[in-house]
Motif scaffolding. Structure first.
Motif, PDB file in Angstrom:
ATOM      1  N   PHE A  96       0.726  -1.261  -0.219  1.00  0.00           N
ATOM      2  CA  PHE A  96       0.128  -0.134  -0.035  1.00  0.00           C
ATOM      3  C   PHE A  96       0.722   1.167  -0.008  1.00  0.00           C
ATOM      4  N   ALA A  97       2.139   1.210   0.814  1.00  0.00           N
ATOM      5  CA  ALA A  97       2.728   2.332   1.018  1.00  0.00           C
ATOM      6  C   ALA A  97       3.244   2.590  -0.526  1.00  0.00           C
ATOM      7  N   SER A  98       3.956   1.757  -1.163  1.00  0.00           N
ATOM      8  CA  SER A  98       4.581   1.950  -2.410  1.00  0.00           C
ATOM      9  C   SER A  98       3.365   2.674  -3.480  1.00  0.00           C
ATOM     10  N   THR A  99       2.569   1.960  -3.414  1.00  0.00           N
ATOM     11  CA  THR A  99       1.054   2.404  -4.440  1.00  0.00           C
ATOM     12  C   THR A  99       0.867   3.808  -3.838  1.00  0.00           C
ATOM     13  N   TYR A 100       0.752   4.243  -2.784  1.00  0.00           N
ATOM     14  CA  TYR A 100       0.272   5.437  -2.227  1.00  0.00           C
ATOM     15  C   TYR A 100       1.110   6.425  -2.707  1.00  0.00           C
ATOM     16  N   ALA A 101       2.489   5.910  -2.226  1.00  0.00           N
ATOM     17  CA  ALA A 101       3.514   7.041  -2.760  1.00  0.00           C
ATOM     18  C   ALA A 101       3.916   7.478  -4.088  1.00  0.00           C
ATOM     19  N   GLY A 102       3.554   6.332  -4.823  1.00  0.00           N
ATOM     20  CA  GLY A 102       3.907   6.128  -6.477  1.00  0.00           C
ATOM     21  C   GLY A 102       2.810   7.025  -6.879  1.00  0.00           C
ATOM     22  N   TYR A 103       1.669   6.761  -6.500  1.00  0.00           N
ATOM     23  CA  TYR A 103       0.208   7.519  -6.889  1.00  0.00           C
ATOM     24  C   TYR A 103       0.380   9.171  -6.656  1.00  0.00           C
ATOM     25  N   SER A 104       1.032   9.488  -5.509  1.00  0.00           N
ATOM     26  CA  SER A 104       1.309  10.819  -5.001  1.00  0.00           C
ATOM     27  C   SER A 104       2.328  11.492  -5.903  1.00  0.00           C
ATOM     28  N   TYR A 105       3.484  10.692  -6.233  1.00  0.00           N
ATOM     29  CA  TYR A 105       4.516  11.176  -6.948  1.00  0.00           C
ATOM     30  C   TYR A 105       4.813  11.297  -8.278  1.00  0.00           C
ATOM     31  N   ALA A 149       6.633   7.213   1.236  1.00  0.00           N
ATOM     32  CA  ALA A 149       7.660   6.866   0.275  1.00  0.00           C
ATOM     33  C   ALA A 149       9.164   6.477   1.085  1.00  0.00           C
ATOM     34  N   ILE A 150       9.599   7.019   2.046  1.00  0.00           N
ATOM     35  CA  ILE A 150      10.348   6.427   2.887  1.00  0.00           C
ATOM     36  C   ILE A 150      10.200   5.069   3.840  1.00  0.00           C
ATOM     37  N   TRP A 151       9.071   4.748   3.962  1.00  0.00           N
ATOM     38  CA  TRP A 151       8.756   3.385   4.552  1.00  0.00           C
ATOM     39  C   TRP A 151       9.184   2.380   3.306  1.00  0.00           C
ATOM     40  N   ASP A 152       8.850   2.860   1.921  1.00  0.00           N
ATOM     41  CA  ASP A 152       9.154   1.766   0.797  1.00  0.00           C
ATOM     42  C   ASP A 152      10.477   1.593   1.069  1.00  0.00           C
ATOM     43  N   THR A 153      11.310   2.487   1.130  1.00  0.00           N
ATOM     44  CA  THR A 153      12.816   2.338   1.108  1.00  0.00           C
ATOM     45  C   THR A 153      13.451   1.687   2.528  1.00  0.00           C
ATOM     46  N   HIS A 154      12.780   2.173   3.589  1.00  0.00           N
ATOM     47  CA  HIS A 154      13.549   1.941   4.969  1.00  0.00           C
ATOM     48  C   HIS A 154      12.977   0.980   5.868  1.00  0.00           C
ATOM     49  N   GLY A 155      11.888   0.571   5.395  1.00  0.00           N
ATOM     50  CA  GLY A 155      10.962  -0.432   6.242  1.00  0.00           C
ATOM     51  C   GLY A 155      11.464  -1.783   6.216  1.00  0.00           C
ATOM     52  N   TRP A 156      12.121  -2.014   5.361  1.00  0.00           N
ATOM     53  CA  TRP A 156      12.820  -3.568   4.951  1.00  0.00           C
ATOM     54  C   TRP A 156      13.040  -4.455   6.246  1.00  0.00           C
ATOM     55  N   PRO A 157      13.805  -3.857   7.463  1.00  0.00           N
ATOM     56  CA  PRO A 157      13.942  -4.796   8.333  1.00  0.00           C
ATOM     57  C   PRO A 157      13.003  -5.500   8.757  1.00  0.00           C
ATOM     58  N   LEU A 158      11.654  -4.963   8.860  1.00  0.00           N
ATOM     59  CA  LEU A 158      10.488  -5.523   9.396  1.00  0.00           C
ATOM     60  C   LEU A 158      10.114  -6.846   8.661  1.00  0.00           C
ATOM     61  N   LEU A 159      10.590  -6.965   7.207  1.00  0.00           N
ATOM     62  CA  LEU A 159      10.358  -7.979   6.813  1.00  0.00           C
ATOM     63  C   LEU A 159      10.672  -9.208   7.165  1.00  0.00           C
TER      64      LEU A 159
END
Lengths: 660, 210
Positions: free
Chosen positions: A81-90, A105-115
């Motif tokens: 959802f984050a990437s879609t939302y950010a992509g739609y916005s930018y 957008a920041i979450w899309d890049t830096h949220g990976w540890p939680l994966l």
């Protein structure tokens, strides 16, 4: 329970609605190309965690593991959802700076540890949802802290974002000291990963067979991790590692992990793990070997014939095709041997047994022992099915109406439609046993047939003994009837005649006629008596000794007796008597001996009767002769009759009768 | 002579009783099995018990048991056993006083039978010729030395006959019989050359020792 179902339903609904919205938004934004493709590959991954997570939660299996999988699902969904939302916005068509779009957008890049965090915690909890010991709580704490720290430092540390949000400004709100401290999260994460792996290894070592199989499923899925890393490192030629070689192994990994966790926790078809592992490894190895062979042929062919020659390709294909079967057989054998040494050695045992069986070195009934050793179950027993008796029987042919209650597992042995028997064994060896029975089934069938034949033979022997005993009893009854019936009647009639005679005048002619009649009656009675003795001598009632001495007393040649005073079962005594009677008759008829010796004594549970004469010998128990008939009767009682009659050496008849 | 007849077959029992009565003897008891025989003997204490060896309930050796009982309880009562077949188990008893054993059909030779019965009642013995024959037929060097006539005489002695009885049977003079018996005793190395029960004992024990 109900709240869980409601929760599950609600999340599923939200997820579906969210996914549809997500798809529509991506479509609308237009710039995020390949959205459908990504959805189709991303969806199974997300769905795997979602489904398995809820399955475990609803089944209340595996403690927190289900919730952790749901957490993983949430993380995955949040990324989507984050990437879609950010992509739609930018997007270039710019829908404007929507609220929270920067954070997305920041979450899309830096949220990976939680994966990775939920899966790492799952590793610590497998397979039953508890930690290895209370001390391992610190590992959980370390994991939570280090993953949080890394995530925080990423989100708040002011680092550049990944494509396509490289132009979006990141947050840079962390003071340098805090940023440095949060930097410790990365090594902390590494330590947590190592410790989680250690926990798995320790648990495997301390566990029984069931838990080991549960863990093996996870290990199987975990094998995809190095594959994924290697694949993304060496095979992906796209500049930012977004090609098929990168994402496909990871998609498979993230699908296989929840699936294997579900299998392990719910123990569904747990016992197939060895086969799946072996098959996976074997096919991977075969593929690698054949690929290497293909490449080698192509390279060599290229050097010799020049590149691109169709001959080279054809030769390589031919080489691979020819090598496939032997390579697969060898690799599979090796793999099974190393991955499942017990099953492999079991197969070796059974195969060796079958070879010995064919060579006649071992008996088919030993199949039970062989199976017991092959699967390592001392309590294993094989019971053979006898359709005629509608019952099982053991290897000795004894009927077993109820199979023993312990051990508890039963595996039927079949050959086509034919039910051959049942193996009673411990539940844990069922898989191996079923596997081995496919090899050993023929031996079981042979053993079953032999048991059946043995039983039938024993039954025939018993019925023959019954028939002979009945015949002996019948003789006794006949003898009684002759003595007590006909003979007595004749004597009574004689007495009547004598009485009549007493009333007559001395010179009556009838008197003489009556004398004559009474004399003829006397002859008839004597004839009857001889007949009765031939049927069965009444003196046998007094024992073998009296009966044989009467017999010897009537013999016209010197007959020396050495007969035990012991009494035996009636049929044994009668059979022994007739052996002596026939042997005497035989000797007197053919041998004209001067002396006959008769010996009867108990020797080791058998009544041994020996009749020896000093005649010329050479007598034979010809079929149909009295001695041959006697041999049959002795055999029917479980005994033996031998005639030893060397020329000029006398004749020796020896009978042995079991007398318990 | 007072007689008790023990025989399970009614026809035969009545026939035997009639036989004794026809000959002027008194039948004081009839019995159909061993127990009845014992009580009849105890009640009337006859001179002679004539009993079948096989009687109810088991039809094996009831008669012999009764005979042993009589010998113990009423030694003065003679016992004459009858059977349908040669029964070797009686030789023991016959070597005692007042005991006889005959095959049943011997009753048809009325005179010889009554003679044997009286002998037994008087304390003598009677042994069936068929049983004696099996004894005398033994293969034995000493017996081989006997002449045919001496063997005959030996058999009759074993049957329990007196010299007079033997003489009558063989149609010889008593003196001739006496010389034969002496010869037999000498050849068999026997002593007790009398004419009574002791002679029977000596002869039987010799024959049984083989």
């Amino acid at each position: 329970m109900r709240t869980r179902w409601v929760l599950a339903g609600t999340t599923a609904l939200l997820y579906v609605v969210g996914s549809v919205v997500d798809l529509l938004v991506e479509r609308a934004s237009g710039w995020y190309a390949g959205g459908l493709r990504e959805l189709l590959t991303f969806a199974p991954v997300v769905l795997a965690s979602f489904a398995v997570g809820w399955l475990l939660v609803l089944r209340r299996a595996g403690g927190a593991i289900g919730w952790l999988l749901l957490a993983n699902w949430l993380v995955l969904v949040s990324f989507g959802f984050a990437s879609t939302y950010a992509g739609y916005s930018y997007s270039p068509t710019s829908h404007g700076d929507l609220p929270g779009a920067r954070l997305a957008a920041i979450w899309d890049t830096h949220g990976w540890p939680l994966l990775f965090a939920p899966f790492l915690l799952v590793l610590l909890l497998l397979p039953n949802g508890t930690l290895l010991s209370r001390r391992w709580r610190w590992v959980v704490v370390l994991g939570v802290l280090s993953f949080s720290a890394t995530t925080l430092s990423g989100v708040l540390g002011g680092e550049r974002l990944d494509r396509p949000f490289e132009d979006v400004p990141s947050f840079d709100v962390l003071p340098a000291p805090v940023h440095a401290v949060l930097g410790l999260g990365l090594p902390g994460m590494t330590i947590t990963v190592v410790l989680a792996a250690t926990s798995l290894v320790l648990r495997y070592r301390r566990s029984d067979a069931v838990v080991r199989r549960q863990l093996k499923w996870i290990a199987l899925a975990g094998c995809l991790l190095p594959v994924a890393i290697l694949s993304s490192t060496f095979l992906d030629k796209t500049p930012d590692s977004s090609g098929l070689a990168t994402w496909l192994p990871f998609v498979l990994l993230f699908m296989a992990l929840p699936a294997s966790i579900g299998v392990a926790v719910l123990r569904y078809r747990l016992w197939d793990v060895d086969r799946v592992v072996a098959a996976t490894v074997a096919y991977a190895a075969v593929t690698a070997l054949l690929a290497a062979a293909f490449v080698a042929v192509i390279l060599v062919g290229g050097v010799l014939l020049g590149g691109g020659s169709p001959i080279t390709t054809a030769a390589a294909t031919l080489a691979v095709a020819l090598a496939f079967r032997p390579v697969r057989a060898t690799v599979q054998g090796r793999v099974e041997r190393s991955l499942n040494p017990r099953r492999w050695s079991g197969e070796q045992l059974v195969d060796a047994f079958l070879a010995d069986l064919r060579a006649g070195r071992r008996e088919p009934e030993e199949v039970a022992d062989t199976l017991a050793r092959a699967v390592g179950d001392d309590d294993l027993r094989v019971y053979y099915w006898l359709p005629a008796q509608d019952s099982h029987a053991d290897a000795d042919g004894h009927l077993v109406a109820d199979l023993p209650a312990s051990p508890t597992a039963r595996t039927p042995v079949r050959r086509g439609e034919l039910h051959l028997g049942t193996v009673v064994h411990r539940p844990s060896v069922r898989r191996d046993l079923e596997h081995l029975l496919m090899r050993a089934g023929l031996a079981v069938e042979i053993a079953r047939l032999r048991v059946e034949v043995r039983r039938q033979l024993a039954e025939v022997e018993r019925s023959r003994a019954r028939i002979v005993t009945a015949a002996l009893d019948e003789r006794r009854r006949l003898e009684r009837d002759l003595h007590d019936g006909a003979q007595q009647q004749l004597v009574a009639i004689g007495l009547d005649l004598r009485h009549l005679q007493a009333g007559l005048e001395d010179d009556s002619p009838v008197r003489h006629q009556l004398d004559d009649s009474v004399q003829r009656l006397g002859s008839a009675i004597r004839e009857l008596r001889e007949l009765a003795r031939g049927v069965r001598p009444a003196t046998l009632d007094a024992g073998l000794g009296p009966a044989l001495s009467e017999l010897a007393g009537r013999a016209p040649v010197r007959t020396v007796l050495d007969v035990t005073d012991e009494r035996f079962a009636r049929d044994v005594e009668t059979a022994a008597y007739f052996v002596v009677s026939e042997a005497l008759a035989n000797a007197l008829k053919h041998a004209r001996p001067a002396l006959i010796e008769v010996l009867a004594d108990r020797v080791e549970g058998r009544l041994v009767v020996v009749v020896t004469d000093d005649g010329p010998g050479g007598a034979l128990a010809a079929p149909g002769s009295g001695l041959a008939g006697m041999g049959d009767r002795v055999a029917a009682l479980g005994g033996t009759l031998t005639v030893d009659s060397p020329p000029a050496g006398g004749t020796r008849v020896r009978a042995e009768l079991p007398c318990a | 002579m007072r007689v008790v007849v023990a025989e399970d077959q009614v026809l035969l029992r009545d026939g035997l009783a009639r036989l004794f009565r026809d000959a002027g003897h008194e039948v004081v008891g009839l019995a159909g099995d061993a127990d009845e025989a014992r009580s009849a003997v105890a009640e009337s204490v006859p001179d002679l018990l004539v009993a079948d060896i096989r009687m109810p309930p088991t039809h094996t050796e009831e008669g012999l048991e009764v005979a042993r009982w009589v010998r113990e309880q009423h030694p003065g009562v003679g016992v004459l056993m009858l059977s349908q077949h040669v029964y070797g188990g009686v030789v023991d008893l016959v070597s005692g006083r007042g005991f006889g054993y005959l095959l049943k059909d011997r009753v048809l030779d009325v005179a010889d039978f009554l003679d044997a019965a009286q002998r037994v009642a008087a304390g003598g013995s009677a042994l069936d010729p068929d049983l004696v024959a099996t004894l005398v037929r033994r293969d034995d060097d000493a017996l081989d030395r006997l002449s045919a006539r001496e063997r005959e005489v030996l058999g009759l002695m074993a049957e329990g006959l007196t010299n007079a009885g033997i003489a009558a049977r063989l149609v010889l003079t008593e003196r001739t019989v006496e010389s034969h018996t002496r010869a037999v005793f000498m050849k068999l190395d026997l002593h007790g050359d009398g004419d009574g029960h002791r002679r029977v004992q000596a002869v039987l024990s010799y024959l049984r020792a083989q």
